[in-house]
Design an enzyme around this catalytic site. Structure first.
Site, short mmCIF file in Angstrom:
data_model
loop_
_atom_site.label_atom_id
_atom_site.label_comp_id
_atom_site.label_asym_id
_atom_site.label_seq_id
_atom_site.Cartn_x
_atom_site.Cartn_y
_atom_site.Cartn_z
NE ARG A 184 35.46 32.10 31.92
CZ ARG A 184 34.30 31.85 32.55
NH1 ARG A 184 33.92 30.62 32.75
NH2 ARG A 184 33.54 32.85 32.95
CE1 TYR A 205 43.63 35.13 40.29
CE2 TYR A 205 41.58 34.86 39.06
CZ TYR A 205 42.25 35.03 40.26
OH TYR A 205 41.54 35.11 41.43
CG HIS A 249 41.47 34.03 51.09
ND1 HIS A 249 42.60 34.79 51.24
CD2 HIS A 249 41.32 33.86 49.74
CE1 HIS A 249 43.10 35.09 50.04
NE2 HIS A 249 42.34 34.53 49.11
CG ASP A 271 45.87 22.71 61.79
OD1 ASP A 271 46.42 23.74 62.25
OD2 ASP A 271 44.74 22.33 62.13
CD GLU A 291 50.18 32.83 51.55
OE1 GLU A 291 50.77 32.83 52.67
OE2 GLU A 291 49.09 33.36 51.37
CG HIS A 342 48.28 34.68 46.87
ND1 HIS A 342 47.33 33.70 46.89
CD2 HIS A 342 48.81 34.74 48.11
CE1 HIS A 342 47.26 33.19 48.11
NE2 HIS A 342 48.16 33.80 48.87
CB ILE A 343 48.49 34.74 39.97
CG1 ILE A 343 49.05 33.31 39.87
CG2 ILE A 343 48.54 35.47 38.63
CD1 ILE A 343 48.15 32.36 39.12
CB SER A 344 45.59 38.53 41.76
OG SER A 344 45.09 37.85 42.90
NE ARG A 397 39.49 37.83 45.74
CZ ARG A 397 38.97 36.67 45.30
NH1 ARG A 397 39.60 35.54 45.53
NH2 ARG A 397 37.84 36.67 44.63
#
Ligand code: CA2
Length: 146
Positions: free
Chosen positions: A19, A24, A81, A88, A99, A101-103, A112
């Site tokens: 999707r 993405y 987010h 924690d 970390e 993120h694709i976008s 975001r």
């Protein structure tokens, strides 16, 4: 002993490639895994890649990583987010955390732009598409070689 990297993916990332390709891309999580396995091989690392739609499951994998992983690469998806609990858990992990993120989240909605996970992450990738996971693996390999 071969060191293992945990690559953890949060809610809805099981839909990757199925999707919203305009945001993405068309690659699936299986493609991400194949990409990361190739880089892991170059650095003599093993990897375990997981995805869950459940916050508690992500937290349990982070706890497990305390004994079993040399580093964590995490795309917490929307939990980025919202989740102090994921932050924690990561704070209780001693190794490097990256970390992903694709976008490019900073180009998207204001909600975001805030990441709890960034308070712990040693590096953050955003907007590189799934290549961000491979770049994170390379950086992890370099960090662990030091
Ligand atoms: O850009 C990223 O990797 C995100 O972590 C993806 C999350 C989003 O909530 C973050 O703000 C940024 C969303 C993951 C949902 O993934 C889908 C993939 C394909 C189709 C639908 C959802």
């Amino acid at each position: 002993m071969t060191r293992t990297i945990y690559i953890l993916n949060g809610p809805n990332l099981n839909l990757l490639g199925l999707r919203q390709p305009e945001i993405y891309g068309q690659d699936t999580l299986a493609d991400v895994q194949a990409l990361c396995e190739a880089v892991a091989g170059e650095f003599g690392l093993a990897l375990r890649m997981e995805q869950s739609n459940w916050e508690g499951q992500i937290i349990d994998w982070i706890h497990e990583a305390r004994d079993k992983a040399a580093g964590i690469i995490i795309n917490p998806a929307a939990l980025t987010h919202t989740s102090v609990a994921v932050l924690d858990a990561l704070n209780a992990f001693d190794g490097p955390v990256i970390e992903v993120h694709i976008s490019q989240v900073h180009k998207r909605e204001a909600f975001r732009h805030k990441s709890y996970v960034s308070l712990r992450a040693d590096a953050v990738m955003a907007g590189f598409g799934i290549e961000g996971y491979a770049l994170a693996m390379r950086h992890m390999g370099g960090l662990l070689a030091k």
